[in-house]
Design an enzyme around this catalytic site. Structure first.
Site, PDB file in Angstrom:
ATOM      1  N   HIS A  28       0.803  -1.223   0.000  1.00 30.28           N
ATOM      2  CA  HIS A  28       0.000   0.000   0.000  1.00 30.28           C
ATOM      3  C   HIS A  28       0.836   1.273   0.000  1.00 30.28           C
ATOM      4  O   HIS A  28       0.567   2.172  -0.795  1.00 30.28           O
ATOM      5  CB  HIS A  28      -1.067   0.015   1.080  1.00 30.28           C
ATOM      6  CG  HIS A  28      -2.080   1.069   0.747  1.00 30.28           C
ATOM      7  ND1 HIS A  28      -3.011   0.915  -0.255  1.00 30.28           N
ATOM      8  CD2 HIS A  28      -2.226   2.342   1.163  1.00 30.28           C
ATOM      9  CE1 HIS A  28      -3.697   2.031  -0.413  1.00 30.28           C
ATOM     10  NE2 HIS A  28      -3.237   2.923   0.439  1.00 30.28           N
ATOM     11  N   TYR A  88       1.564   5.257  -2.518  1.00 32.27           N
ATOM     12  CA  TYR A  88       1.905   6.651  -2.200  1.00 32.27           C
ATOM     13  C   TYR A  88       3.257   7.023  -2.787  1.00 32.27           C
ATOM     14  O   TYR A  88       3.498   8.189  -3.090  1.00 32.27           O
ATOM     15  CB  TYR A  88       1.840   6.894  -0.693  1.00 32.27           C
ATOM     16  CG  TYR A  88       0.444   6.662  -0.195  1.00 32.27           C
ATOM     17  CD1 TYR A  88      -0.593   7.457  -0.665  1.00 32.27           C
ATOM     18  CD2 TYR A  88       0.137   5.623   0.657  1.00 32.27           C
ATOM     19  CE1 TYR A  88      -1.894   7.221  -0.272  1.00 32.27           C
ATOM     20  CE2 TYR A  88      -1.155   5.386   1.056  1.00 32.27           C
ATOM     21  CZ  TYR A  88      -2.172   6.183   0.579  1.00 32.27           C
ATOM     22  OH  TYR A  88      -3.460   5.940   0.947  1.00 32.27           O
ATOM     23  N   HIS A 146     -10.609   0.451 -10.110  1.00 36.23           N
ATOM     24  CA  HIS A 146     -10.213   1.501  -9.159  1.00 36.23           C
ATOM     25  C   HIS A 146      -8.771   1.946  -9.373  1.00 36.23           C
ATOM     26  O   HIS A 146      -8.485   3.121  -9.542  1.00 36.23           O
ATOM     27  CB  HIS A 146     -10.388   0.997  -7.723  1.00 36.23           C
ATOM     28  CG  HIS A 146      -9.459   1.665  -6.747  1.00 36.23           C
ATOM     29  ND1 HIS A 146      -9.612   2.980  -6.365  1.00 36.23           N
ATOM     30  CD2 HIS A 146      -8.343   1.225  -6.125  1.00 36.23           C
ATOM     31  CE1 HIS A 146      -8.632   3.311  -5.536  1.00 36.23           C
ATOM     32  NE2 HIS A 146      -7.845   2.269  -5.379  1.00 36.23           N
ATOM     33  N   PHE A 147      -7.825   0.989  -9.361  1.00 29.50           N
ATOM     34  CA  PHE A 147      -6.450   1.471  -9.280  1.00 29.50           C
ATOM     35  C   PHE A 147      -5.929   1.990 -10.621  1.00 29.50           C
ATOM     36  O   PHE A 147      -4.936   2.704 -10.637  1.00 29.50           O
ATOM     37  CB  PHE A 147      -5.510   0.453  -8.623  1.00 29.50           C
ATOM     38  CG  PHE A 147      -5.224  -0.821  -9.358  1.00 29.50           C
ATOM     39  CD1 PHE A 147      -4.511  -0.816 -10.541  1.00 29.50           C
ATOM     40  CD2 PHE A 147      -5.627  -2.041  -8.826  1.00 29.50           C
ATOM     41  CE1 PHE A 147      -4.226  -2.000 -11.190  1.00 29.50           C
ATOM     42  CE2 PHE A 147      -5.344  -3.230  -9.478  1.00 29.50           C
ATOM     43  CZ  PHE A 147      -4.647  -3.198 -10.662  1.00 29.50           C
ATOM     44  N   HIS A 148      -6.615   1.682 -11.724  1.00 36.36           N
ATOM     45  CA  HIS A 148      -6.220   2.384 -12.947  1.00 36.36           C
ATOM     46  C   HIS A 148      -6.600   3.866 -12.861  1.00 36.36           C
ATOM     47  O   HIS A 148      -5.992   4.687 -13.525  1.00 36.36           O
ATOM     48  CB  HIS A 148      -6.832   1.724 -14.183  1.00 36.36           C
ATOM     49  CG  HIS A 148      -6.067   0.504 -14.627  1.00 36.36           C
ATOM     50  ND1 HIS A 148      -6.245  -0.732 -14.058  1.00 36.36           N
ATOM     51  CD2 HIS A 148      -5.086   0.348 -15.547  1.00 36.36           C
ATOM     52  CE1 HIS A 148      -5.415  -1.596 -14.626  1.00 36.36           C
ATOM     53  NE2 HIS A 148      -4.703  -0.972 -15.529  1.00 36.36           N
ATOM     54  N   ARG A 193     -11.004 -10.288 -11.327  1.00 34.23           N
ATOM     55  CA  ARG A 193      -9.803  -9.702 -11.891  1.00 34.23           C
ATOM     56  C   ARG A 193      -8.810 -10.823 -12.197  1.00 34.23           C
ATOM     57  O   ARG A 193      -9.036 -11.967 -11.822  1.00 34.23           O
ATOM     58  CB  ARG A 193      -9.194  -8.711 -10.897  1.00 34.23           C
ATOM     59  CG  ARG A 193      -8.612  -9.388  -9.675  1.00 34.23           C
ATOM     60  CD  ARG A 193      -8.107  -8.425  -8.625  1.00 34.23           C
ATOM     61  NE  ARG A 193      -6.874  -7.760  -9.038  1.00 34.23           N
ATOM     62  CZ  ARG A 193      -6.025  -7.183  -8.167  1.00 34.23           C
ATOM     63  NH1 ARG A 193      -6.267  -7.227  -6.875  1.00 34.23           N
ATOM     64  NH2 ARG A 193      -4.946  -6.588  -8.588  1.00 34.23           N
TER      65      ARG A 193
END
Lengths: 561, 168
Positions: A220, A224, A374-376, A437
């Site tokens: 995670h 960032y 989401h993460f794209h 996924r």
């Protein structure tokens, strides 16, 4: 201020900017093939063959790990010396670049050879060739060397300027790499003590839950590490590109410090559906995850306030008029379009992220295609666009060229925005219907002649293809302007000049002057959040696992048997 | 901090606080839980399904490359099932979906389907990890076919790995 580059500095930056873009181009191609294979339109990749998971590993490792790490290092190598008015010590900078190039090539070759089809999360007990793990270690160690190379510059500057505030850009880059250093320590432990000896056959078995938990300790904060260089651009450059000032300097510093303390004790929110971790500790990580949303909300305000200030300087009136007085399609300020398109995508990326973090709501979306949806919208939204924009900006300066085909340069991020939002909407929407996924749907679930055919997913997989094609087109536009710039005739002396913004509110805040208290707070929160999690994992797992290759349900036999 | 900044800060903290309280309420008030740490179960390597009490079944589910065992489960409508899950080799994923609700979604006009997401009623979503046991309780009120798809990459034939629960 301009900083004329010496030959060694130019060469270093050219390598660190161009090489990862080559890998990114391959990764983007991989991404397009994955949308086609998932929808069942294409059964085999013309280069990699029918193995969807090999291409998916390539896509994840090249785009999300290699490209991002290289860019963060190149950006720091340019920005830290520039902002401090110092020269980059070249010897260690070359050591860092060499480690990163060798490491990424080892990982890349292993993937191409089919020896590491374990996806970019490389969860054991699926085993990759040792060269894959070793390559990743070298890449990470190279990025550490780059960071350690900047610290003496900062120390010198501090001694010479005891009364001045550290430049915000340097605070941002250092926050990025402090988070990175703490986070990668865990994955280094995972690889060096668990996976590498196990994949070499020196140890027989591995604790899968422990390895997985160490991975997400890293996994995670990794996001960032991707995001913070983009935040550096939002705070220090975007206001100037818009023609205004940064609304609040202290807000920027607070945001970077908050990321240092809250980035890491949140990793278990990727493991809500895992066994062997108490649900109460998962809830604690959920709490910290909501805390780490705070700096992004502060950023949303500060960026909007800075843009409003710029808009009003251009004569905007009323409440919302400033929104239309921005250089969205300006060829002069073309970098603005990259940062702005990314910010718009990130609105949706942030909202879907809060949904994922919402503990038991994760039941509905975990490991469905909602997650890549989401993460794209984060890593392939604000992160990718900021990195692409800045790569183009830097390559022009480092090579002493003018940016060519500016129309294409501005069209690329907006085309990407359309394709990406379409793709992410399709993936998210299919995910709510249970579409998984990381699955080659085209062979079974989206193959009408298969007994497992799932009619209700067809529309969403097909829509993802449309998005994927538009995204690929955007990257082609980008590469045209990038190559056009790189290959054009030299126009100026190679020199760096960043569009650093002044601050509107520039009062110093003593509590934000030093990293040390924030790093100590981060370590305390990590101890609180992770001690019980690791304890739970160790006490509730009852056996370790031998290695498996993706091709066989039988474990790999130890050598000599 | 000026006034606008301060009020935004307070609003942001408040908003996130409300979200977190909602999460705690859903979990504790409404009993929607995530899997937890299991230490009091004997490890198992064989699949089993039996009726422990009238209407309450216990299922020991095995995930392995590339199948679930049992691959097909039949239970009467209105049953409750205690699901214990583990893996015998690599990591697998296990999510129960309600096919009848998915199909109902398809029957709606495209425009409605695009605009209004319809929750398909899967409320069991677990990771099967070797060396650990995980648990969830599920209630099956509606007769129909409930599909289970392995949703974690588990090797070359991952996309073939699925199972069904038939509620009669």
């Amino acid at each position: 201020m301009r900083m004329v580059l010496e030959r060694g500095e130019r060469r270093l930056l050219l390598i660190e900017l161009v090489y990862p873009l080559l890998l990114l181009a391959m990764g983007v191609y991989g991404g397009l093939m994955q949308t086609l294979m998932r929808a069942g339109i294409v059964q085999r990749d013309p280069f990699l063959g029918p193995n969807y998971y090999q291409g998916l590993t390539l896509h994840g490792v090249f785009n999300a790990i290699v490209f991002t790490t290289f860019f963060a290092v190149a950006f720091g190598n340019a920005l830290v010396p520039y902002a401090l008015g110092k020269r980059l010590p070249m010897r260690w900078a070359w050591v860092s670049a060499l480690l990163m190039v060798v490491g990424s090539l080892m990982a890349a070759i292993t993937i191409f050879a089919g020896g590491a089809s374990v996806l970019y999360t490389f969860y054991p007990p699926l085993k990759a060739h040792p060269a894959f793990y070793l390559g990743l270690v070298l890449l990470v160690v190279g990025s550490w060397v780059a960071f350690f190379n900047w610290i003496p510059l900062y120390r010198h500057w501090r001694r010479e300027n005891p009364a001045s505030k550290t430049p915000l850009a340097v605070v941002g880059i250092f926050a990025t790499f402090i988070v990175w250093l703490i986070a990668t320590a865990a994955v280094a432990v995972e690889i060096l003590f668990l996976l590498l000896p196990w994949s070499l056959g020196w140890t027989q078995e591995v604790n899968v839950m422990l390895a997985r938990t160490l991975f997400w300790f890293f996994g995670h904060p990794l996001v960032y590490f991707w995001l913070l260089p983009a935040y550096v651009m939002y705070y220090t450059m975007l206001p100037r590109l818009a023609g205004g000032k940064l609304y609040s300097d202290a807000a920027g510093r607070l945001v970077f410090m908050l990321f240092i303390i809250f980035s890491i004790p949140v990793g278990t929110h990727h493991q809500y559906m895992d066994p062997a971790i108490g649900s109460n500790w998962k809830l604690l990580h959920a709490f910290f995850t909501f805390a780490v949303a705070l700096p992004s909300l502060i950023t949303a305000f500060t960026v909007a306030a800075s843009l409003e200030y710029a808009g009003r300087l251009r004569g905007a009136r009323g409440l919302f008029d400033w929104l239309w007085k921005q250089p969205y399609f300006s060829r002069e300020q073309w970098l603005f379009s990259y940062l702005m398109a990314g910010l718009i995508i990130f609105i949706f990326g942030g909202i879907s992220g809060i949904i994922n973090a919402s503990y038991s709501m994760n039941v509905a979306v975990h490991n469905t295609s909602w997650i890549p949806g989401h993460f794209h919208m984060t890593v392939a939204g604000p992160v990718l666009l900021a990195f692409l924009g800045m790569s183009l900006y830097l390559i022009a300066q480092v090579a002493g060229k003018e940016v060519r085909f500016r129309g294409l340069a501005v069209a690329a991020p907006w085309t990407w925005l359309v394709g990406l939002l379409l793709f992410s909407f399709a993936m998210s929407r299919g995910g709510l219907l249970g579409m998984p996924r990381r699955t080659n749907l085209g062979v079974t679930y989206l193959n009408p002649s298969s007994p497992f055919f799932r009619e209700e997913w067809v529309l969403w997989a097909d829509l993802a293809v449309v998005g994927g094609v538009i995204m690929t087109l955007a990257i082609v536009l980008y590469l045209l302007t990038f190559l056009g710039t790189l290959l054009s005739r030299q126009a100026t002396e190679p020199a760096l000049a960043f569009p650093l913004a002044e601050a509107y509110h520039d009062e110093p805040v003593r509590a934000l002057a030093n990293f040390r208290p924030w790093i100590v707070a981060a370590l305390i929160l990590i101890a609180i959040a992770y001690t019980p999690v690791i304890w739970d994992v160790l006490r509730s797992t009852y056996e370790n696992a031998p290695p498996y290759l993706p091709s066989s349900p039988l474990p790999v036999q130890p050598a000599g048997q | 901090m000026d006034r606008a900044e301060r009020s935004t800060f307070v609003f942001s903290v408040g908003l996130l606080g409300v979200f977190f309280i909602a999460v705690v309420y859903a979990s504790m008030g409404r009993g929607i839980e995530v899997p937890t740490c299991i230490v009091d179960r004997e490890p198992f390597a064989r699949d089993t399904l039996f009726e422990r009490q009238p209407g309450l079944y216990e299922l020991h589910m095995i995930a392995r490359m590339w199948e679930f065992r049992p691959g097909e489960i039949r239970i009467p409508a209105g049953s409750e099932v205690d699901i214990y899950l583990t893996s015998l080799d690599v990591i697998h994923g296990f999510m129960i979906e309600n096919e009848t609700e998915s199909k109902a979604h398809m029957a709606r006009p495209l425009g409605v389907a695009l605009a209004v997401p319809r929750y398909t009623g899967h409320n069991v979503n677990l990771m099967a990890v070797p060396g650990a046991i995980t648990y969830a309780r599920a209630r099956f009120e509606q007769p129909g076919t409930y599909k289970i798809v392995c949703h974690e990459y588990c090797g070359d034939n991952h996309h073939f790995m699925n199972a069904t629960i038939i509620v009669e």
